[in-house]
Design a protein around this motif. Sequence first.
Motif, PDB file in Angstrom:
ATOM      1  N   ILE A 112      12.454  -4.730 -10.399  1.00  0.00           N
ATOM      2  CA  ILE A 112      13.789  -4.968 -11.198  1.00  0.00           C
ATOM      3  C   ILE A 112      14.681  -5.948 -10.126  1.00  0.00           C
TER       4      ILE A 112
ATOM      5  N   THR B 174      18.451  -0.965 -18.142  1.00  0.00           N
ATOM      6  CA  THR B 174      17.099  -1.752 -18.281  1.00  0.00           C
ATOM      7  C   THR B 174      16.073  -0.732 -18.667  1.00  0.00           C
TER       8      THR B 174
ATOM      9  N   TRP C  38      24.478  -2.156 -14.979  1.00  0.00           N
ATOM     10  CA  TRP C  38      23.224  -2.457 -16.032  1.00  0.00           C
ATOM     11  C   TRP C  38      22.698  -1.533 -16.441  1.00  0.00           C
TER      12      TRP C  38
ATOM     13  N   ASP D  94      17.249  -7.313 -14.139  1.00  0.00           N
ATOM     14  CA  ASP D  94      16.192  -7.965 -15.116  1.00  0.00           C
ATOM     15  C   ASP D  94      14.822  -7.505 -14.529  1.00  0.00           C
TER      16      ASP D  94
END
Length: 410
Positions: free
Chosen positions: A324, A294, A292, A330
């Motif tokens: 996080i 972010t 991921w 997220d």
Amino acid sequence: MKLHNHGITLMTLLGLAISGCKAQEPEVAAPAGTVKSATGVVGWRTDGTGEYPDAKAVTTFSDSDNVVWKTPLPGTSNATPVITGNRIFVCSEPTTLICVAKDSGAILWQKTNNYDEVAGANGNFPQTHSHNGQSSPTPVTDGQRVYVLFGTGVVACYDLDGNRQWATFLEKSTDGWGHSASPVLSGDTLIVHILNVVGLDSGSGKVKWRTPASPKWGSPALANIGGQDVVITPYTGDVIRVSDGKKLASGIAKLQYATPVVDGDIVYFIEKIARKVRLRPDGNGIKAETLWTTKIKGSRHYSSVVVDSGLIYAASREGHFAVIDDETGDVLLQEPLNISGGTNIVYSSLTLGGKYLYIGSVDGVTVVLEPGRAFQEVARNTIEGYRSSPVFDGDRMYVRTFRHLYCIGN
């Protein structure tokens, strides 16, 4: 989640006293033993994770409360304390390695590493910034010898009694802001990254291999992928085999200021743009999979993160605190730490001491937080300012401030 570097042990970036002066006597004897390390190798953030789950340190302290001893040091430094047995190793500007007794705070020995003391070194020291200096790299020890790197390009090895075993000059940093990446030790290979990533024989200081890789300020991180010991560069995202310096992968992710945190085959590159990457063997190389990506608040992250129990904790230079979710990426929380001092407040990497997170600052404010998805401040303490990272040993916390080494505890 408890982090491990699988049998290999790993600054972040970034006071004057008369050297050799006596430290004040401790109120209580410090605990025996050595801080946790799977292999006996202790370096920056002890093993690179900044986690001390068994620590039982105090959460409140000041210059007058819960200070067991406080030792004046001859100059400033951003290097983190390194503990082995009853010895603590710290650095001092511009080229001094200092050994301090853990039980009393007394200075046992100190050694300079100037150009006139090292063969092949000459001219002026490379340019640096006052916030960085020449002594930001943290030493590393295997419990028998201690290895130290300075921004001058000098690498040296000492035994625990301060006898120099070897010293060599590698190369000068060409970055006007100076050098801060710490050395790491994997088996009998000492790895430093100034202009190139260089593997040195730890016994002799001889160069074993040299691999080109553009530097910045974070330190290289060690990992074991598919049974191969590798070193990961922060800025270029290179994965380099320790045995021969062969580059197995490039560009897996990028950090300009902080240092990657490794958990098995997972590498966390956490700054404003944050990435979680998995590394796997792929034929004769390494394959990187980005799990991921972010984004978190803050213009720069000098501070490296803590990853624990499914959460990642980060702090920007301005003092933006973020949490996080480790699984999804997220961003669960972003909260100001409300520390004064301008833009460059937080250099110190986050540290998990027992049940609590500790976040230091250049103003000397250390914010203590309860880990979790909510912002829960436990305490706010003030001592001298610092850019180094705290280390924990039993019920003691050791902090290298601009002018002193503190031992904090009941």
